[in-house]
Design an enzyme around this catalytic site. Structure first.
Site, mmCIF file in Angstrom:
data_model
loop_
_atom_site.group_PDB
_atom_site.id
_atom_site.type_symbol
_atom_site.label_atom_id
_atom_site.label_comp_id
_atom_site.label_asym_id
_atom_site.label_seq_id
_atom_site.Cartn_x
_atom_site.Cartn_y
_atom_site.Cartn_z
ATOM 1 N N ASP A 1 -11.768 -5.233 11.398
ATOM 2 C CA ASP A 1 -12.022 -6.738 11.420
ATOM 3 C C ASP A 1 -13.265 -7.179 12.409
ATOM 4 O OD1 ASP A 1 -10.809 -5.592 13.734
ATOM 5 O OD2 ASP A 1 -9.094 -6.902 13.861
ATOM 6 N N ASP B 1 0.719 -1.275 -0.098
ATOM 7 C CA ASP B 1 0.121 -0.033 -0.009
ATOM 8 C C ASP B 1 0.788 1.148 0.064
ATOM 9 O OD1 ASP B 1 -2.856 0.413 -0.182
ATOM 10 O OD2 ASP B 1 -3.021 1.213 1.800
#
Length: 832
Positions: free
Chosen positions: A471, A106
């Site tokens: 998450d 990223d």
């Protein structure tokens, strides 16, 4: 409830509400553990059912699997760890043609790109070596670090030479990785001087002589972090279905792989497009890009994700997770399988509770009997269609493919190729991965910043956006839709990673978790608002997991109560009466017995339990108040607290002291201040009590009564012991220094108290009590052993009346002013 103190009603209310909160939260926590369920994968049965007969030309009938790895910074996440993770995945014991790895960089760094190229080259030696000699673990850094290992391969006579040769090759591989930053900088500088026609003099150049499209070493417009085009490169192509044997040993091939399958799984490098002005949604956004790209290349029905610092410690882990996904009882309704997180390089006593065994091995195991554990980040296998928003079979009569076809393309974006891949994603019996036939334009389209505009990505599709704990919220979304999950623990541990062993980094990690949990409760993902598909006990579990930081308000108040020792010299808290003391003793004993039962069935140790208790108090005193502040600022429309990503440092392979050097680093931050205050208050309270005992010549009874209250202070210091060691830095290597410092602090506080009391004239003998105006309806009493009735009614701590050491003088004073020992109506506190 019966013994209210009219002079401290605010304290009385906090105590009552706080105890009620503690009781309810404890009860809710126990309710979710009443149905624990342990499930063990049967790998032999999996092989019997899926690998005995070839299917469609493949040597295995196991489903196709996509593996996601995410990294962003080669400094905070050392590249050696990341590449070891890649190597362990490529070498895992799963058919090479049945899994593909997608590496998401990223940060768009050329160091990661060329590091992955080097890794792919080294894998050509490492993977066959692991298959030939059944190596465990299959991350070379961990493997060569292990002192002892049992040989399980088929060529023991060749193992010693192969091992020595492989170790040399690995050291050379590490040297090449370490030199990449310097090599790239030197190459780019030389190319920039040679290419004088290039507009930008600070360009970063690749090995083939072309400019790197991602982040340059010297940032420039269009080539800085957060501003670069999409990059995709297939490092290793999809292998054939038939095994391919290697070459025998020769001068060019030092290892004999003539009897070993040398095929390598597919490996893809991804760096999504970054543009200023877009919210790229951090890790969740990167994983959603991986989800789309993998759908166009391999489109596996199952996905497993890894952080860059985690590696496969048990090569059977993928097969173990498949046992749950393919189970004929609950498999079709299982959205994900969560593995516990285990870590290397943690100190032997786990000072900062990095392993978090109470949560993973007790809480998640308890949830396994309801609707399943929550998704807690790395090491989790997903069913792809569940991430796409499909309903589980028990709630959807049609199959997943038909359900997905009914969705509007606007939900998933404008890519026709991606929308067309949706039906096949539900076919878990598809034995061979889809060959790569797409052009670069199709792949680049799903990696652009604007692709997700006006779609359901980050909401009802993929990983959830705009929350720190993406998450947990993603797992909650799946549970809310009716899916279940499974908890899978195995020996040896399936995966292992690197934990922050520095105190400040560990606290920042807990801050991100606790702040994200509160965000979830006060968002549209609040468990109380979920529909009927969420199991009632699962709803309670999520309420517990999202509201636990609220306890900090009451715990901090209790932690600071001892400051009363330092001022008026008394406690507002009522002296325990017999029934109350018995009631508290029974409750505490019951709670501890239940805790020991939990430790027993979860397979934990008392040290695991106690470390959990210690770091819970450390978190509530310093971290959770900051998380509460974050929610308060967010509710006012402000930005809130910035959550710092956890940095991981590269551990050397030297002595244990060198490897644990980070444990002794002190990084001062505002997050440490509240806990330091609590620690100081409890130490000072003990010193003040000792000083009063000396100055006021307490009797044995008075000392015993005060000791009951001081037990709380000593217990708090015991719980804060790891924190105290953490702020000592290198001195914490000698714990006896801490005990010496604590004793010195107590002695200093006591000495100061004795000196101050000695400089003030005796209260009763120096003040003329007869000077109190007769029209003042004030009765002056002395608590010290005047009478039981007077003592119980006053609520004052024993021994604060200094001049009451003489029975005759006390009796004379009381008679002189008409104070009855049997009646104590009102009182006045001494103001010194």
């Amino acid at each position: 409830m019966k013994h209210r103190d009219s002079d401290a009603m605010w304290l009385w209310w906090i105590s009552v509400v706080g105890d009620l909160w503690f009781g309810v939260s404890w009860l809710l926590n126990q309710l979710t553990k009443l149905k624990p369920r342990k499930c063990i994968p049967n790998l032999s049965l999996l092989r019997e059912q899926f690998e005995q007969q070839p299917v469609d030309g493949s040597s295995s009938g196991l489903p196709v699997l996509d593996v996601f790895i995410n990294t962003v910074d080669p400094v905070d996440e050392p590249m050696l760890y990341t590449m070891n993770s890649v190597l362990s995945i490529l070498a895992t014991d799963y058919p090479a043609e049945k899994h593909a790895t997608y590496f998401s960089d990223d940060g768009g760094s050329l160091v990661h790109y060329e590091g992955l190229l080097e890794t792919a080259k080294f894998a050509a030696l490492w993977v066959p070596f692991c298959r030939k000699h059944c190596v465990e673990p299959r991350a070379p850094e961990s493997y060569f670090w292990t002192k002892t290992r049992l040989y399980a391969g088929n060529a023991p006579e060749e193992f010693v030479d192969d091992h020595r040769c492989m170790h040399v090759e690995y050291e050379e591989f590490k040297a090449r990785l370490d030199a990449l930053s310097t090599v790239i900088a030197q190459r780019s500088e030389a190319c920039n001087h040679a290419n004088t026609k290039v507009r930008c003099e600070n360009a970063t150049w690749m090995l083939d002589g072309t400019q790197w499209q991602g982040t340059w070493v010297e940032p420039a417009t269009g080539h800085r972090k957060g501003h670069h085009p999409a990059i995709l490169q297939v490092m290793l192509n999809q292998p054939s279905n038939e095994p391919q044997l290697g070459m025998p040993a020769s001068s060019d091939n030092p290892l004999d792989f003539s009897t070993v399958d040398v095929r390598l799984p597919m490996l893809v490098y991804i760096s999504r497009e970054k543009r200023p002005g877009y919210d790229h949604q951090k890790k969740a956004g990167a994983m959603n890009v991986q989800l789309r790209v993998s759908a166009l290349l391999s489109n596996a029905p199952f996905i497993i994700n890894f952080d860059g610092d985690h590696y496969i410690n048990n090569s059977q882990a993928f097969r173990a997770a498949m046992c749950f996904m393919l189970d004929r009882r609950d498999g079709d309704d299982t959205a994900f399988v969560q593995f516990p997180q285990r870590f290397d390089d943690v100190d032997p006593t786990d000072r900062y509770c990095n392993h978090n065994r109470m949560f993973f091995d007790a809480t998640l195991l308890g949830l396994n009997g309801i609707q399943g554990p929550s998704f807690v980040g790395t090491g989790c296998m997903f069913r792809r269609v569940a991430l796409y928003g499909a309903d589980p079979p028990r709630w959807q009569p049609d199959d997943d493919s038909k359900a997905l076809q009914q969705h509007s393309p606007n939900i998933f974006g404008t890519s026709a190729a991606f929308v067309n891949s949706l039906p096949m994603a539900a076919d878990q019996e598809r034995s061979v991965a889809t060959p790569v036939t797409l052009d670069e334009a199709e792949l680049s389209d799903v990696m652009t910043c604007a692709y997700e505009d006006s779609t359901e990505w980050g909401n009802g599709v993929g990983w959830v956006y705009n929350i720190a704990t993406e998450d947990v919220v993603t797992g909650f979304r799946l549970h809310r839709a009716g899916w279940r999950s499974m908890y899978c623990a195995m020996e040896p541990d399936a995966f292992r990673g690197t934990a922050p062993i520095n105190l400040t980094e560990r606290l920042y990690q807990i801050l991100r978790w606790s702040g994200g949990s509160l965000e979830m409760f006060f968002s549209r993902f609040c468990p109380l608002l979920a529909g009927r598909r969420l199991h009632p006990m699962q709803r309670i579990a999520y309420v517990n997991m999202t509201t636990y930081p609220v306890s900090t308000f009451f715990i901090v108040m209790y932690d600071l109560y001892p400051v009363m020792w330092l001022f008026h010299g008394h406690f507002y808290i009522q002296k325990p009466f017999q029934t109350f003391a018995l009631f508290v003793a029974v409750i505490i004993a019951t709670v501890e017995v239940i805790g020991m039962v939990e430790v027993k069935w979860a397979g934990l140790t008392l040290l695991d339990w106690f470390r959990n208790e210690q770091f819970y108090i450390i978190g509530t005193t310093g971290v959770y108040p900051t998380a509460m502040l974050h929610i308060l600022l967010r509710s006012l429309g402000l930005k809130g607290v910035s959550f710092k990503l956890t940095a991981k440092k590269l551990m050397t392979a030297g002595s244990a002291r060198e490897r644990l050097a980070e444990l002794y680093d002190v990084q001062w931050a505002p997050l440490l201040a509240p806990t330091v205050v609590v620690l100081a208050v409890n130490v000072a309270a003990i010193g003040a009590a000792v000083g009063k005992a000396v100055a006021w010549r307490w009797s044995t009874v008075q000392v015993a009564e005060a000791a009951t209250g001081l037990t709380f202070n000593v217990w708090m210091l015991l719980l804060l012991y790891p924190f105290a060691l953490g702020i000592m830095g290198l001195w914490s290597k000698r714990p006896y220094v801490l005990f010496a410092l604590l004793l010195a602090a107590v002695a200093a506080t006591a000495s100061v108290y004795v000196v101050l009391v000695g400089s003030v004239p005796d209260f009763l003998s120096s003040r003329d009590l007869g000077s109190i105006p007769s029209n003042c309806a004030i009765w002056v009493i002395c608590l010290s052993e005047v009478s039981n009735e007077c003592q119980d009614d006053s609520g004052l701590a024993p021994g604060f009346c200094t001049g009451a050491t003489s029975d005759k003088r006390r009796e004379f004073r009381l008679q002189k002013h008409g104070v009855s020992e049997s009646r104590c109506k009102e009182r006045i506190y001494p103001q010194w």
